[in-house]
Design an enzyme around this catalytic site. Structure first.
Site, mmCIF file in Angstrom:
data_model
loop_
_atom_site.group_PDB
_atom_site.id
_atom_site.type_symbol
_atom_site.label_atom_id
_atom_site.label_comp_id
_atom_site.label_asym_id
_atom_site.label_seq_id
_atom_site.Cartn_x
_atom_site.Cartn_y
_atom_site.Cartn_z
ATOM 1 N N TYR A 146 49.112 22.757 50.089
ATOM 2 C CA TYR A 146 49.163 23.132 51.511
ATOM 3 C C TYR A 146 48.016 22.466 52.273
ATOM 4 O O TYR A 146 48.226 21.868 53.338
ATOM 5 C CB TYR A 146 49.078 24.657 51.623
ATOM 6 C CG TYR A 146 49.033 25.174 53.042
ATOM 7 C CD1 TYR A 146 50.137 25.062 53.882
ATOM 8 C CD2 TYR A 146 47.884 25.778 53.547
ATOM 9 C CE1 TYR A 146 50.099 25.534 55.189
ATOM 10 C CE2 TYR A 146 47.837 26.258 54.847
ATOM 11 C CZ TYR A 146 48.944 26.138 55.660
ATOM 12 O OH TYR A 146 48.905 26.602 56.952
HETATM 13 N N1 LIG Z 1 49.224 32.593 59.728
HETATM 14 C C1 LIG Z 1 48.177 31.969 59.228
HETATM 15 O O1 LIG Z 1 47.287 32.588 58.613
HETATM 16 C C2 LIG Z 1 47.999 30.484 59.429
HETATM 17 C C3 LIG Z 1 46.735 29.945 59.175
HETATM 18 C C4 LIG Z 1 46.552 28.582 59.372
HETATM 19 C C5 LIG Z 1 47.592 27.797 59.829
HETATM 20 N N2 LIG Z 1 48.811 28.349 60.057
HETATM 21 C C6 LIG Z 1 49.873 27.455 60.538
HETATM 22 O O2 LIG Z 1 50.365 28.001 61.741
HETATM 23 C C7 LIG Z 1 51.694 27.521 61.962
HETATM 24 C C8 LIG Z 1 52.547 28.707 62.379
HETATM 25 O O3 LIG Z 1 52.666 29.568 61.271
HETATM 26 P P1 LIG Z 1 52.733 31.150 61.443
HETATM 27 O O4 LIG Z 1 51.468 31.719 60.974
HETATM 28 O O5 LIG Z 1 53.228 31.532 62.782
HETATM 29 O O6 LIG Z 1 53.795 31.476 60.285
HETATM 30 P P2 LIG Z 1 55.304 31.914 60.414
HETATM 31 O O7 LIG Z 1 55.368 33.193 61.156
HETATM 32 O O8 LIG Z 1 55.829 31.854 59.023
HETATM 33 O O9 LIG Z 1 55.943 30.799 61.316
HETATM 34 C C9 LIG Z 1 56.267 29.542 60.827
HETATM 35 C C10 LIG Z 1 57.418 29.030 61.640
HETATM 36 O O10 LIG Z 1 57.765 27.723 61.162
HETATM 37 C C11 LIG Z 1 59.166 27.692 61.070
HETATM 38 N N3 LIG Z 1 59.607 26.719 60.087
HETATM 39 C C12 LIG Z 1 59.302 26.678 58.773
HETATM 40 N N4 LIG Z 1 59.950 25.652 58.195
HETATM 41 C C13 LIG Z 1 60.683 25.058 59.158
HETATM 42 C C14 LIG Z 1 61.564 23.973 59.186
HETATM 43 N N5 LIG Z 1 61.856 23.256 58.089
HETATM 44 N N6 LIG Z 1 62.143 23.629 60.353
HETATM 45 C C15 LIG Z 1 61.865 24.327 61.463
HETATM 46 N N7 LIG Z 1 61.051 25.381 61.520
HETATM 47 C C16 LIG Z 1 60.472 25.748 60.368
HETATM 48 C C17 LIG Z 1 59.573 29.095 60.646
HETATM 49 O O11 LIG Z 1 60.935 29.281 60.921
HETATM 50 P P3 LIG Z 1 61.749 30.485 60.231
HETATM 51 O O12 LIG Z 1 61.451 31.690 61.070
HETATM 52 O O13 LIG Z 1 63.145 30.021 60.311
HETATM 53 O O14 LIG Z 1 61.245 30.619 58.831
HETATM 54 C C18 LIG Z 1 58.661 29.926 61.517
HETATM 55 O O15 LIG Z 1 59.200 30.121 62.803
HETATM 56 C C19 LIG Z 1 52.128 26.865 60.645
HETATM 57 O O16 LIG Z 1 52.082 25.464 60.795
HETATM 58 C C20 LIG Z 1 51.088 27.339 59.640
HETATM 59 O O17 LIG Z 1 50.890 26.386 58.601
HETATM 60 C C21 LIG Z 1 49.038 29.699 59.880
#
Ligand SMILES: NC(=O)c1ccc[n+]([C@@H]2O[C@H](COP(=O)([O-])OP(=O)(O)OC[C@H]3O[C@@H](n4cnc5c(N)ncnc54)[C@H](OP(=O)(O)O)[C@@H]3O)[C@@H](O)[C@H]2O)c1
Length: 223
Positions: free
Chosen positions: A128
C-alpha cells in the site's frame, strides 16, 4: 460537481441529493478505476453531461480520492493482491489523469490522495505504501509536465481517518483507534470532513502558487 461510483448508485444518489440540499449542484457517473479500458467511454459521458448540465467544456479540479488498502506481511502477498492494489491506486490514477487532462483548462488543479504511510512506516503496509509513494512521485513529475499548461498538481496525505477504509477499522475498532490516536500530536484519528476541507483549501485560489507538493493531513501522526 461530478462524483463517481463503481457499483450500486444508491449511495452516490444520496451524496448528490445532500449536495443539492446544501445549495450545490452535482451528478454521479459510474467509473471503475481498475477498468482502464472504460476510460474513453467515461470521458465521452462526462463531456456530454457537463455540457448538458452546465454548458461547460472543461473541468476545474480533479480529485483522485478513490483507492484501496490491502494490508499484509511480505510472505502473505499474492500476485493478484499486487495487481489489484497497483492497478487501482497507481495505474487507475495515472491513466485517469491522462484521460482527463485534455478537459482541464488553464488554472486547473489535480489533487491526488496519498497517505501518511509514505513518510512513516507501520508493519504490513509495504504494498500500500509503495502504491501511494508512486502516486506522490508521479504528482511531482507531472507538475513539471502540466505546469506550462497552467495546471497545478499536488498530493494530500491523510493519516488514519474514520471512514469505511480497511473495513471501517479506524472508525469502528476502539482499540485500534486509541492506539493510532496516541501516535498523533492532536490525540485522535481524523474525520472525513477534515480531509475534505484540506482538499478544498489546496484547490483554493490562496494556494495558487503551490504545485508538486505533498501536504500531510494527519493531526501530526508519528512525528
Ligand atoms: N481512511 C484512512 O485512514 C486513510 C488514510 C490515508 C489515506 N487514505 C486514502 O484516502 C482515500 C479515500 O479512502 P477512504 O478513507 O475514504 O476509504 P473508503 O471509505 O474505503 O473509500 C474509498 C473509495 O474508493 C472507491 N474505490 C475503491 N476501488 C475503486 C475502483 N477500482 N474504482 C473506483 N472507485 C474505487 C471505493 O468505492 P466502493 O465504495 O465501491 O468500494 C470508495 O468509495 C483512499 O485513496 C485511501 O487510500 C485513507
Amino acid at each position: 460537481m461530478v462524483l463517481t461510483h463503481r457499483g450500486g448508485s444508491d449511495e452516490a444518489d444520496r451524496v448528490v441529493a445532500a449536495i443539492q440540499d446544501a445549495g450545490g449542484d452535482a451528478l454521479a457517473l459510474r467509473l471503475d478505476l481498475a477498468e482502464v479500458e472504460s476510460f474513453p467511454a467515461f470521458v465521452t459521458a462526462l463531456r456530454q453531461q457537463i455540457d448538458m448540465r452546465w454548458n461547460a467544456t472543461t473541468i476545474d479540479v480533479l480529485v483522485n480520492n478513490a483507492g484501496i488498502g490491502l494490508f499484509g506481511r511480505l510472505e502473505d502477498a499474492t500476485v493478484a493482491d499486487f495487481d489489484t492494489l497497483i492497478g487501482t491506486n497507481l495505474r487507475g490514477t495515472f491513466f485517469l489523469i491522462q484521460a482527463l487532462v485534455p478537459l482541464i483548462g488553464q488554472g486547473g488543479r489535480i489533487i491526488n490522495v496519498s497517505t501518511s504511510l509514505t513518510r512513516h512506516v507501520s508493519p504490513a503496509t509495504s504494498l500500500y505504501a509503495a502504491s501511494k509513494t508512486a502516486v506522490e512521485a508521479l504528482t511531482r513529475s507531472l507538475a513539471v509536465e502540466l505546469g506550462p499548461r497552467g495546471i497545478r498538481i499536488n498530493s494530500i496525505a491523510p493519516g488514519p481517518t474514520a471512514t469505511d477504509f480497511n473495513g471501517g477499522a479506524m472508525r469502528d475498532d476502539p482499540e485500534l483507534r486509541s492506539t493510532l490516536a496516541a501516535h498523533t500530536a492532536l490525540g485522535r484519528v481524523g474525520q472525513p470532513d477534515e480531509i475534505a476541507d484540506a482538499i478544498t483549501a489546496l484547490a483554493s485560489v490562496g494556494m495558487r502558487w503551490v504545485t508538486a507538493e505533498r501536504i500531510e493531513v494527519s493531526g501530526g501522526s508519528l512525528l
